[in-house]
Design a protein around this motif. Structure first.
Motif, PDB file in Angstrom:
ATOM      1  N   GLY A  13       0.818  -1.207   0.000  1.00 34.58           N
ATOM      2  CA  GLY A  13       0.000   0.000   0.000  1.00 34.58           C
ATOM      3  C   GLY A  13       0.854   1.259   0.000  1.00 34.58           C
ATOM      4  N   GLY A  14       0.743   2.017  -1.072  1.00 37.72           N
ATOM      5  CA  GLY A  14       1.526   3.258  -1.204  1.00 37.72           C
ATOM      6  C   GLY A  14       0.658   4.469  -0.982  1.00 37.72           C
ATOM      7  N   GLY A  15      -0.020   4.496   0.176  1.00 33.74           N
ATOM      8  CA  GLY A  15      -0.779   5.678   0.588  1.00 33.74           C
ATOM      9  C   GLY A  15       0.022   6.442   1.626  1.00 33.74           C
ATOM     10  N   ALA A  16      -0.677   7.222   2.425  1.00 30.25           N
ATOM     11  CA  ALA A  16      -0.011   8.104   3.389  1.00 30.25           C
ATOM     12  C   ALA A  16       0.869   7.319   4.362  1.00 30.25           C
ATOM     13  N   VAL A  34       7.798  -0.615  -1.796  1.00 29.95           N
ATOM     14  CA  VAL A  34       6.369  -0.324  -1.643  1.00 29.95           C
ATOM     15  C   VAL A  34       5.640  -0.990  -2.807  1.00 29.95           C
ATOM     16  N   LEU A  35       4.704  -1.883  -2.474  1.00 30.55           N
ATOM     17  CA  LEU A  35       3.919  -2.559  -3.508  1.00 30.55           C
ATOM     18  C   LEU A  35       2.520  -1.954  -3.515  1.00 30.55           C
ATOM     19  N   GLU A  36       2.169  -1.289  -4.589  1.00 28.29           N
ATOM     20  CA  GLU A  36       0.890  -0.565  -4.688  1.00 28.29           C
ATOM     21  C   GLU A  36       0.102  -1.169  -5.847  1.00 28.29           C
ATOM     22  N   HIS A  37      -1.155  -1.538  -5.583  1.00 30.50           N
ATOM     23  CA  HIS A  37      -1.899  -2.179  -6.676  1.00 30.50           C
ATOM     24  C   HIS A  37      -2.451  -1.184  -7.697  1.00 30.50           C
ATOM     25  N   ALA A  38      -2.629   0.065  -7.298  1.00 32.89           N
ATOM     26  CA  ALA A  38      -3.123   1.057  -8.264  1.00 32.89           C
ATOM     27  C   ALA A  38      -1.984   1.473  -9.198  1.00 32.89           C
ATOM     28  N   ASP A  39      -2.377   2.181 -10.256  1.00 33.00           N
ATOM     29  CA  ASP A  39      -1.361   2.562 -11.240  1.00 33.00           C
ATOM     30  C   ASP A  39      -0.461   3.687 -10.728  1.00 33.00           C
ATOM     31  N   CYS A  53      -5.651  18.843   0.743  1.00 36.65           N
ATOM     32  CA  CYS A  53      -5.052  17.990   1.769  1.00 36.65           C
ATOM     33  C   CYS A  53      -4.902  18.689   3.131  1.00 36.65           C
ATOM     34  N   ASN A  54      -5.805  18.371   4.006  1.00 36.05           N
ATOM     35  CA  ASN A  54      -5.700  18.837   5.405  1.00 36.05           C
ATOM     36  C   ASN A  54      -4.717  17.872   6.077  1.00 36.05           C
ATOM     37  N   PHE A  55      -3.413  18.213   5.955  1.00 40.16           N
ATOM     38  CA  PHE A  55      -2.370  17.205   6.219  1.00 40.16           C
ATOM     39  C   PHE A  55      -2.070  16.975   7.691  1.00 40.16           C
ATOM     40  N   VAL A 159       1.598  -3.920   6.481  1.00 39.48           N
ATOM     41  CA  VAL A 159       0.309  -3.800   5.791  1.00 39.48           C
ATOM     42  C   VAL A 159      -0.187  -2.368   5.967  1.00 39.48           C
ATOM     43  N   ALA A 160      -0.267  -1.648   4.850  1.00 42.96           N
ATOM     44  CA  ALA A 160      -0.680  -0.234   4.869  1.00 42.96           C
ATOM     45  C   ALA A 160      -1.727  -0.031   3.779  1.00 42.96           C
ATOM     46  N   THR A 161      -2.674  -0.985   3.710  1.00 49.12           N
ATOM     47  CA  THR A 161      -3.625  -0.985   2.593  1.00 49.12           C
ATOM     48  C   THR A 161      -4.874  -0.150   2.870  1.00 49.12           C
ATOM     49  N   GLY A 162      -4.921   0.547   4.005  1.00 47.87           N
ATOM     50  CA  GLY A 162      -5.992   1.522   4.226  1.00 47.87           C
ATOM     51  C   GLY A 162      -7.312   0.872   4.607  1.00 47.87           C
ATOM     52  N   GLY A 163      -8.359   1.706   4.633  1.00 46.90           N
ATOM     53  CA  GLY A 163      -9.694   1.246   5.019  1.00 46.90           C
ATOM     54  C   GLY A 163     -10.543   0.951   3.794  1.00 46.90           C
ATOM     55  N   ALA A 171      -9.624   1.268  -2.607  1.00 46.81           N
ATOM     56  CA  ALA A 171      -9.780   0.641  -1.285  1.00 46.81           C
ATOM     57  C   ALA A 171     -10.150  -0.830  -1.448  1.00 46.81           C
ATOM     58  N   THR A 172      -9.530  -1.682  -0.636  1.00 40.03           N
ATOM     59  CA  THR A 172      -9.828  -3.123  -0.679  1.00 40.03           C
ATOM     60  C   THR A 172      -9.900  -3.676   0.746  1.00 40.03           C
ATOM     61  N   ARG A 173     -10.428  -4.899   0.863  1.00 33.55           N
ATOM     62  CA  ARG A 173     -10.499  -5.600   2.156  1.00 33.55           C
ATOM     63  C   ARG A 173      -9.188  -6.304   2.469  1.00 33.55           C
ATOM     64  N   PHE A 174      -8.202  -6.126   1.620  1.00 30.42           N
ATOM     65  CA  PHE A 174      -6.997  -6.948   1.665  1.00 30.42           C
ATOM     66  C   PHE A 174      -6.367  -7.013   3.062  1.00 30.42           C
ATOM     67  N   GLY A 175      -6.240  -5.882   3.709  1.00 22.84           N
ATOM     68  CA  GLY A 175      -5.567  -5.847   5.016  1.00 22.84           C
ATOM     69  C   GLY A 175      -6.293  -6.694   6.049  1.00 22.84           C
ATOM     70  N   PHE A 360       1.060  -3.559  11.016  1.00 26.97           N
ATOM     71  CA  PHE A 360      -0.125  -2.911  10.444  1.00 26.97           C
ATOM     72  C   PHE A 360      -0.073  -1.432  10.802  1.00 26.97           C
ATOM     73  N   ILE A 361      -0.290  -0.568   9.818  1.00 25.58           N
ATOM     74  CA  ILE A 361      -0.223   0.884  10.070  1.00 25.58           C
ATOM     75  C   ILE A 361      -1.348   1.619   9.336  1.00 25.58           C
ATOM     76  N   GLY A 362      -1.627   2.830   9.780  1.00 22.90           N
ATOM     77  CA  GLY A 362      -2.596   3.691   9.087  1.00 22.90           C
ATOM     78  C   GLY A 362      -4.030   3.281   9.370  1.00 22.90           C
ATOM     79  N   TRP A 378      -2.451  10.354  12.073  1.00 20.47           N
ATOM     80  CA  TRP A 378      -2.301   8.954  12.505  1.00 20.47           C
ATOM     81  C   TRP A 378      -1.505   8.156  11.461  1.00 20.47           C
ATOM     82  N   ALA A 379      -1.792   8.403  10.188  1.00 20.82           N
ATOM     83  CA  ALA A 379      -1.057   7.689   9.126  1.00 20.82           C
ATOM     84  C   ALA A 379       0.443   8.002   9.225  1.00 20.82           C
ATOM     85  N   TRP A 380       0.778   9.294   9.392  1.00 22.98           N
ATOM     86  CA  TRP A 380       2.206   9.668   9.495  1.00 22.98           C
ATOM     87  C   TRP A 380       2.820   9.032  10.740  1.00 22.98           C
TER      88      TRP A 380
HETATM   89  C1  LIG Z   1     -12.490  12.079   0.124  1.00 13.28           C
HETATM   90  C2  LIG Z   1     -11.541  11.954   1.286  1.00 13.28           C
HETATM   91  C3  LIG Z   1     -10.930  13.075   1.797  1.00 13.28           C
HETATM   92  C4  LIG Z   1     -10.083  12.978   2.910  1.00 13.28           C
HETATM   93  N1  LIG Z   1      -9.493  14.110   3.389  1.00 13.28           N
HETATM   94  C5  LIG Z   1      -8.694  14.023   4.482  1.00 13.28           C
HETATM   95  C6  LIG Z   1      -8.026  15.176   4.978  1.00 13.28           C
HETATM   96  O1  LIG Z   1      -8.078  16.266   4.383  1.00 13.28           O
HETATM   97  N2  LIG Z   1      -7.290  15.053   6.130  1.00 13.28           N
HETATM   98  C7  LIG Z   1      -7.155  13.839   6.769  1.00 13.28           C
HETATM   99  O2  LIG Z   1      -6.460  13.774   7.797  1.00 13.28           O
HETATM  100  N3  LIG Z   1      -7.730  12.713   6.271  1.00 13.28           N
HETATM  101  C8  LIG Z   1      -8.477  12.784   5.152  1.00 13.28           C
HETATM  102  N4  LIG Z   1      -9.044  11.646   4.650  1.00 13.28           N
HETATM  103  C9  LIG Z   1      -8.706  10.355   5.288  1.00 13.28           C
HETATM  104  C10 LIG Z   1      -7.287   9.957   4.838  1.00 13.28           C
HETATM  105  O3  LIG Z   1      -7.199  10.094   3.437  1.00 13.28           O
HETATM  106  C11 LIG Z   1      -6.971   8.512   5.230  1.00 13.28           C
HETATM  107  O4  LIG Z   1      -7.252   8.307   6.598  1.00 13.28           O
HETATM  108  C12 LIG Z   1      -5.510   8.196   4.943  1.00 13.28           C
HETATM  109  O5  LIG Z   1      -5.270   8.318   3.562  1.00 13.28           O
HETATM  110  C13 LIG Z   1      -5.173   6.788   5.402  1.00 13.28           C
HETATM  111  O6  LIG Z   1      -3.869   6.480   4.997  1.00 13.28           O
HETATM  112  P1  LIG Z   1      -3.470   4.973   4.691  1.00 13.28           P
HETATM  113  O7  LIG Z   1      -2.100   5.034   4.125  1.00 13.28           O
HETATM  114  O8  LIG Z   1      -3.733   4.124   5.855  1.00 13.28           O
HETATM  115  O9  LIG Z   1      -4.487   4.508   3.565  1.00 13.28           O
HETATM  116  P2  LIG Z   1      -4.627   5.038   2.066  1.00 13.28           P
HETATM  117  O10 LIG Z   1      -4.140   6.420   1.955  1.00 13.28           O
HETATM  118  O11 LIG Z   1      -6.028   4.712   1.680  1.00 13.28           O
HETATM  119  O12 LIG Z   1      -3.613   4.135   1.270  1.00 13.28           O
HETATM  120  C14 LIG Z   1      -3.798   2.752   1.095  1.00 13.28           C
HETATM  121  C15 LIG Z   1      -3.115   2.350  -0.190  1.00 13.28           C
HETATM  122  O13 LIG Z   1      -3.117   0.934  -0.304  1.00 13.28           O
HETATM  123  C16 LIG Z   1      -3.445   0.576  -1.619  1.00 13.28           C
HETATM  124  N5  LIG Z   1      -3.989  -0.785  -1.588  1.00 13.28           N
HETATM  125  C17 LIG Z   1      -5.200  -1.187  -1.153  1.00 13.28           C
HETATM  126  N6  LIG Z   1      -5.300  -2.526  -1.299  1.00 13.28           N
HETATM  127  C18 LIG Z   1      -4.135  -2.960  -1.808  1.00 13.28           C
HETATM  128  C19 LIG Z   1      -3.627  -4.244  -2.192  1.00 13.28           C
HETATM  129  N7  LIG Z   1      -4.376  -5.341  -2.051  1.00 13.28           N
HETATM  130  N8  LIG Z   1      -2.373  -4.332  -2.699  1.00 13.28           N
HETATM  131  C20 LIG Z   1      -1.607  -3.212  -2.846  1.00 13.28           C
HETATM  132  N9  LIG Z   1      -2.033  -1.976  -2.521  1.00 13.28           N
HETATM  133  C21 LIG Z   1      -3.285  -1.857  -2.004  1.00 13.28           C
HETATM  134  C22 LIG Z   1      -4.445   1.641  -2.042  1.00 13.28           C
HETATM  135  O14 LIG Z   1      -4.547   1.729  -3.447  1.00 13.28           O
HETATM  136  C23 LIG Z   1      -3.823   2.894  -1.414  1.00 13.28           C
HETATM  137  O15 LIG Z   1      -2.890   3.511  -2.256  1.00 13.28           O
HETATM  138  C24 LIG Z   1      -9.857  11.721   3.521  1.00 13.28           C
HETATM  139  C25 LIG Z   1     -10.458  10.582   2.982  1.00 13.28           C
HETATM  140  C26 LIG Z   1     -11.287  10.682   1.883  1.00 13.28           C
HETATM  141  C27 LIG Z   1     -11.919   9.425   1.325  1.00 13.28           C
END
Ligand SMILES: Cc1cc2nc3c(=O)[nH]c(=O)nc-3n(C[C@H](O)[C@H](O)[C@H](O)COP(=O)(O)OP(=O)(O)OC[C@H]3O[C@@H](n4cnc5c(N)ncnc54)[C@H](O)[C@@H]3O)c2cc1C
Length: 390
Positions: A13-16, A34-39, A53-55, A159-163, A171-175, A360-362, A378-380
């Motif tokens: 997961g290459g998110g935050a 970092v292995l990210e499934h999206a492009d 981005c309210n960072f 595992v940083a695949t988000g919610g 978003a996926t259920r992968f995590g 597990f993070i994020g 929290w992600a950072w």
């Molecule tokens: C519309 C919107 C606006 C938001 N605005 C804010 C804001 O301004 N401030 C704030 O604090 N929070 C905001 N949030 C919440 C914030 O974006 C998330 O809490 C944060 O991005 C979580 O980080 P993460 O890295 O855990 O997950 P994500 O950022 O969701 O990253 C997860 C990554 O994992 C990848 N992934 C998923 N499944 C797989 C898999 N099977 N294999 C490989 N990769 C996979 C995804 O493609 C994604 O790139 C917002 C959310 C949304 C939906």
């Protein structure tokens, strides 16, 4: 023949959270991928905060987070603070401003934050593999990630695949599935920071006022937020409602104080004015948007003009109780409440207690921030905690 890539750590997961973890681990000399499934990386960062981005939030405290264990997040949040992230933002000369309530936004665009994280990854020699579809994870000795056209192995897997919010951007259920595979408990995920759908009766009473907004205090399950409420075509939204939605489950009512500036029960009628409907209407119109004030009076006529009847009438506006039919679901939710049970993880490193080397993070973890930059913080913070431990 399948190519096998070996690293010190693999981050799914290459998110935050994943990018922050990779940067910290890379800076400490770890060879990370970092292995990210999206492009591309960080799609949610790009759409966050309305594109700005309210960072982070400079008023960040542990009380701004929900979790089955409210103490879990404290350690990571204390070791990577908003000031740490702001230092990075300032190092890259990214212009930003405080909007309200400590919320920091980019002046220009969320892309500034993503570009900064990508550049930090480059400087920390992080290997990035976008478009990687993970089929399976096994652990014969090390962790092996089987992707469509390659294999990756490492002694540590993060595992940083988000919610689950907004599946159309990845978003996926992968995590959660991976956690179950390794016997790790999860707190049932549900949508948070999400608009409510009203029941049919309340919809017919209020939803033709879609677009009307007002400052309220909204309460649910002991949580209280004084912010704006917005009426929508199907229910209620606005920051006050999004905030309480994270505390809501189907059995709980939500209480809304429509007159948060008028705490005492004698203020609604000006004592100098005759007590009648016209005067009550014009008084209420000074406190609420006209259309809503009129509707409220139509639906809640004063039963009499005595002090006690008026006090009772006003009390209804201080305690408008609604029982939403539902939320708008994960497709409209900003976050996922619930996730990997924090009892399963070290609060210092985010490593699984049962499965050494698995982190597990994020957002996939059962820690959810309030609206206002807390979820990125929290992600950072969780990403940095794991990255430093790898
Ligand atoms: C519309 C919107 C606006 C938001 N605005 C804010 C804001 O301004 N401030 C704030 O604090 N929070 C905001 N949030 C919440 C914030 O974006 C998330 O809490 C944060 O991005 C979580 O980080 P993460 O890295 O855990 O997950 P994500 O950022 O969701 O990253 C997860 C990554 O994992 C990848 N992934 C998923 N499944 C797989 C898999 N099977 N294999 C490989 N990769 C996979 C995804 O493609 C994604 O790139 C917002 C959310 C949304 C939906």
């Amino acid at each position: 023949m399948t190519t096998t890539h070996s690293f010190d750590a693999l981050i799914l997961g290459g998110g935050a959270a994943g990018l922050m973890c990779a940067i910290e681990a890379g800076k400490h000399g770890r060879r990370v991928a970092v292995l990210e499934h999206a492009d591309r990386l960080g799609k949610k960062i790009l759409i966050s905060g309305g594109g700005r981005c309210n960072f982070t939030n400079i008023q960040c405290r542990p009380e701004n987070f929900l979790s089955a264990n409210p103490h879990f997040a404290k350690s990571a949040l204390a070791r990577y603070t908003p000031a740490d992230f702001i230092t990075m933002i300032e190092k890259y000369r990214i212009p930003y401003h405080e909007k309200t309530l400590g919320q920091l936004f980019c002046d220009r665009s969320a892309r500034d934050v993503l570009t900064m994280l990508e550049e930090e990854c480059r400087r920390a020699h992080v290997s990035i593999f976008p478009g990687t579809k993970v089929r399976e994870v096994t652990r014969p000795a090390q962790f092996v990630v089987h992707a469509s056209d390659a294999e990756f192995q490492a002694p540590a897997l993060v595992v940083a695949t988000g919610g689950l919010s907004i599946s159309k951007i990845g978003a996926t259920r992968f995590g959660y599935d991976l956690a179950r595979q390794f016997g790790i408990n999860i707190q049932e995920p549900r949508p948070g920071l999400v608009p409510f759908v009203l029941n049919a009766d309340d919809r017919s009473r209020y939803c033709d006022l879609a677009g009307v907004s007002m400052e309220v205090t909204a309460c649910c399950d002991g949580a209280r937020f004084r912010e704006k409420l917005l009426i929508t075509h199907r229910g209620l939204s606005g920051p006050a409602i999004l905030q309480v939605s994270s505390y809501w489950d189907k059995s709980r009512p939500v209480q809304i104080d429509l007159l948060p500036n008028h705490e005492t029960s004698s203020t609604v009628m000006d004592p100098k004015l005759p007590r009648n409907l016209t005067n009550l209407r014009s008084q209420l119109r000074t406190m609420l948007p006209n259309r809503f004030a009129d509707r409220w009076l139509d639906l809640h006529p004063a039963s009499a003009w005595t002090n006690s009847a008026l006090a009772q009438w006003e009390q209804q506006a201080h305690a408008w109780t609604i029982t939403p039919a539902d939320t708008e679901g994960f497709e409209k939710a900003e976050v996922t409440v619930g996730g990997i049970d924090t009892d399963e993880l070290s609060a210092k490193t985010m490593e699984s207690r049962k499965m050494p080397g698995l982190y597990f993070i994020g957002e996939v973890v059962d820690v959810t921030g309030h609206l206002g930059g807390y979820n990125f913080q929290w992600a950072w913070a969780s990403g940095a905690a794991a990255g430093r431990a790898l």
